[in-house]
Design a protein around this motif. Structure first.
Motif, short mmCIF file in Angstrom:
data_model
loop_
_atom_site.label_atom_id
_atom_site.label_comp_id
_atom_site.label_asym_id
_atom_site.label_seq_id
_atom_site.Cartn_x
_atom_site.Cartn_y
_atom_site.Cartn_z
N MET A 1 50.99 52.08 27.33
CA MET A 1 51.32 51.01 28.25
C MET A 1 50.10 50.71 29.12
N PRO A 2 50.10 49.59 29.86
CA PRO A 2 48.95 49.24 30.71
C PRO A 2 48.67 50.35 31.72
N SER A 3 47.40 50.69 31.89
CA SER A 3 47.01 51.71 32.87
C SER A 3 47.02 51.10 34.26
N ALA A 4 46.98 51.98 35.29
CA ALA A 4 46.95 51.50 36.68
C ALA A 4 45.71 50.65 36.92
N GLU A 5 44.59 51.07 36.35
CA GLU A 5 43.35 50.31 36.53
C GLU A 5 43.46 48.92 35.90
N TYR A 6 44.10 48.87 34.74
CA TYR A 6 44.24 47.59 34.06
C TYR A 6 45.17 46.66 34.85
N LEU A 7 46.24 47.22 35.41
CA LEU A 7 47.15 46.41 36.22
C LEU A 7 46.46 45.92 37.49
N GLN A 8 45.59 46.76 38.07
CA GLN A 8 44.83 46.34 39.25
C GLN A 8 43.90 45.18 38.91
N ALA A 9 43.29 45.25 37.73
CA ALA A 9 42.42 44.15 37.30
C ALA A 9 43.22 42.87 37.13
N SER A 10 44.44 42.99 36.59
CA SER A 10 45.29 41.82 36.44
C SER A 10 45.70 41.26 37.80
N SER A 11 45.94 42.17 38.76
CA SER A 11 46.28 41.73 40.11
C SER A 11 45.13 40.94 40.72
N ARG A 12 43.90 41.44 40.53
CA ARG A 12 42.74 40.73 41.08
C ARG A 12 42.61 39.34 40.45
N LEU A 13 42.93 39.26 39.16
CA LEU A 13 42.87 37.96 38.49
C LEU A 13 43.92 37.01 39.06
N GLY A 14 45.13 37.52 39.29
CA GLY A 14 46.17 36.68 39.88
C GLY A 14 45.77 36.19 41.26
N ALA A 15 45.16 37.07 42.07
CA ALA A 15 44.70 36.67 43.40
C ALA A 15 43.61 35.60 43.30
N ALA A 16 42.71 35.76 42.34
CA ALA A 16 41.63 34.78 42.16
C ALA A 16 42.19 33.41 41.80
N ARG A 17 43.19 33.40 40.92
CA ARG A 17 43.78 32.12 40.52
C ARG A 17 44.50 31.45 41.70
N ALA A 18 45.09 32.24 42.58
CA ALA A 18 45.73 31.67 43.78
C ALA A 18 44.69 31.01 44.66
N VAL A 19 43.55 31.68 44.85
CA VAL A 19 42.47 31.12 45.67
C VAL A 19 41.94 29.83 45.05
N GLN A 20 41.91 29.78 43.71
CA GLN A 20 41.42 28.58 43.03
C GLN A 20 42.42 27.43 43.07
N GLY A 21 43.62 27.70 43.57
CA GLY A 21 44.60 26.64 43.77
C GLY A 21 45.50 26.35 42.58
N LEU A 22 45.52 27.24 41.59
CA LEU A 22 46.41 27.03 40.44
C LEU A 22 47.85 27.40 40.81
N PRO A 23 48.83 26.59 40.46
CA PRO A 23 50.22 26.97 40.69
C PRO A 23 50.57 28.24 39.90
N VAL A 24 51.44 29.06 40.45
CA VAL A 24 51.76 30.32 39.80
C VAL A 24 52.39 30.10 38.44
N GLU A 25 53.17 29.02 38.27
CA GLU A 25 53.79 28.76 36.98
C GLU A 25 52.74 28.43 35.92
N THR A 26 51.64 27.82 36.34
CA THR A 26 50.55 27.53 35.42
C THR A 26 49.85 28.81 34.99
N VAL A 27 49.64 29.71 35.95
CA VAL A 27 48.97 30.98 35.65
C VAL A 27 49.81 31.79 34.66
#
Length: 386
Positions: free
Chosen positions: A59-85
């Motif tokens: 299953m996804p490791s904690a580090e990998y999930l943290q990387a995904s979290s950072r990506l989600g945060a970056a997309r929010a800053v870029q102004g993409l709607p969450v449904e698009t992400v």
């Protein structure tokens, strides 16, 4: 057999990931805000992790999930709607599953059956990763909304400062989209008149129109500052937001359009006076431009009660006399015209004006007496008389 299929796809990522990126950007045009090279790199990392997990059966490791979290945060800053992400993730995983299935079909029925047994693992990966992305995205969004609310509040507070046009306020106004040297118009209401969720609904409506509108609640007041927006549009949006099913409309004060941040502060003072008058009248929105004298005096109504009290008391005790004074002023100071408006005999109007003079000491047929009478009736309304 599946592990070799996954290794093969990992080896093909340099050509596969760009194709997935292209599909995502085609199906989700809003991804154009993300630089294509950055987007392709993120897709490669995400798919490499997924395929590696399937290969190892982990299953996804904690580090990998943290990387995904950072990506989600970056997309929010870029102004993409969450449904698009989240939609982009599903596109990527859909295409990856289809490619895996094509590879399994080429290997034979046994490989297809083995891949089918990995469906639960595959979709668990999707669930955990998209959940990590969504949680991080919402955290950034809440933080940004909180920061934006703080900027709204600080701007409104600055309007009451001694120098609302200082450098910090100018910078804040620009950050909110205003031209500090432009024309502003203020509106004031009561926060208690807003239904649950009303402020956000008004903000969403205002955001779809022209110009800039900031609305916030502070100190029990609803404060709105607009620029480049017709005041009728703001009032209609506010009316829909604070509309009441029965009873009088919610009181609102409308300031004069004024230039610059110092003018914005003055417009709020206008709106405060107009709101005070609206509260006295229980008659919806009051524009300072129309009732500037009464609005200017409305906030002083407690102090002025010693001056205007005789008229207020008389109007409340004898509303028919107050109606005669108002009709006299509204119809050219001609008793016969006032009588027609009231559906009474002209002698009745004359009697009522005389009676008003006796009880108040103010003769409405003189300038001073009329001014005092009308101000008393405006600032201390009496029950309406047919």
């Amino acid at each position: 057999m599946i592990d070799s299929l996954c290794r093969e796809m990992i080896d093909e990522l340099p050509s596969f990931a760009p194709r997935i990126t292209e599909i995502i950007r085609r199906e989700m045009p809003r991804y154009s805000v993300v630089p294509e090279e950055e987007h392709m790199r993120d897709v490669t990392v995400q798919l490499h992790g997924l395929l590696g997990g399937l290969e190892r059966g982990t299953m996804p490791s904690a580090e990998y999930l943290q990387a995904s979290s950072r990506l989600g945060a970056a997309r929010a800053v870029q102004g993409l709607p969450v449904e698009t992400v989240l939609g982009a993730y599903h596109i990527g995983y859909r295409e990856t599953w289809n490619a895996l299935m094509r590879g399994a079909v080429r290997r034979g029925q046994e490989a297809v059956a083995e891949l089918a047994g990995q469906v639960t693992t595959f979709w668990t990966w999707i669930q955990e990763l998209t959940n990590a992305v969504a949680v991080a995205y919402e955290a950034v969004l809440r933080s940004e909304l909180s920061a934006q609310e703080d900027r709204y509040r600080r701007l409104i507070e600055a309007m009451a400062a001694a120098d609302p046009a200082d450098e910090a306020t100018v910078t804040l106004a620009r950050a909110l989209g205003y031209d500090p040297a432009g024309v502003f118009q203020a509106f004031r209401g009561r926060s208690a008149d807003l239904p649950s969720g009303g402020l956000e609904r008004f903000r969403r409506q205002a955001a779809t129109g022209p110009g800039v509108v900031v609305a916030t609640i502070h100190g029990g007041a609803l404060s709105v500052l607009s620029q480049g927006v017709p005041d009728g549009l703001v009032l209609r949006s506010l009316g829909r937001t604070v509309g009441r099913e029965s009873g009088p409309p919610a009181p609102l004060g409308v300031g004069l359009p004024r230039t610059g941040l110092a003018g914005a502060a003055d417009s709020f003072q206008d709106a405060d006076g107009a709101l005070s008058l609206a509260l006295h009248r229980e008659d919806g929105a009051v524009r300072y431009a129309v009732a500037w004298l009464q609005s200017s005096l409305a906030e002083q109504s407690r102090r002025l009660s010693d001056v205007l009290g005789p008229g207020a008391r008389t109007a409340h005790a004898h509303p028919h006399l107050a109606a005669a004074v108002t009709a006299y002023a509204d119809h050219g100071f001609v008793p016969t015209a006032a009588a027609r408006a009231l559906h009474v005999h002209p002698n009745t109007v004359v009697y009522r004006l005389d009676r008003w003079t006796t009880l108040t000491g103010w003769d409405p047929r003189t300038r001073d007496g009329l001014m005092r009478s009308l101000l008393a009736l405006d600032l201390y309304p009496s029950p309406r008389t047919p």
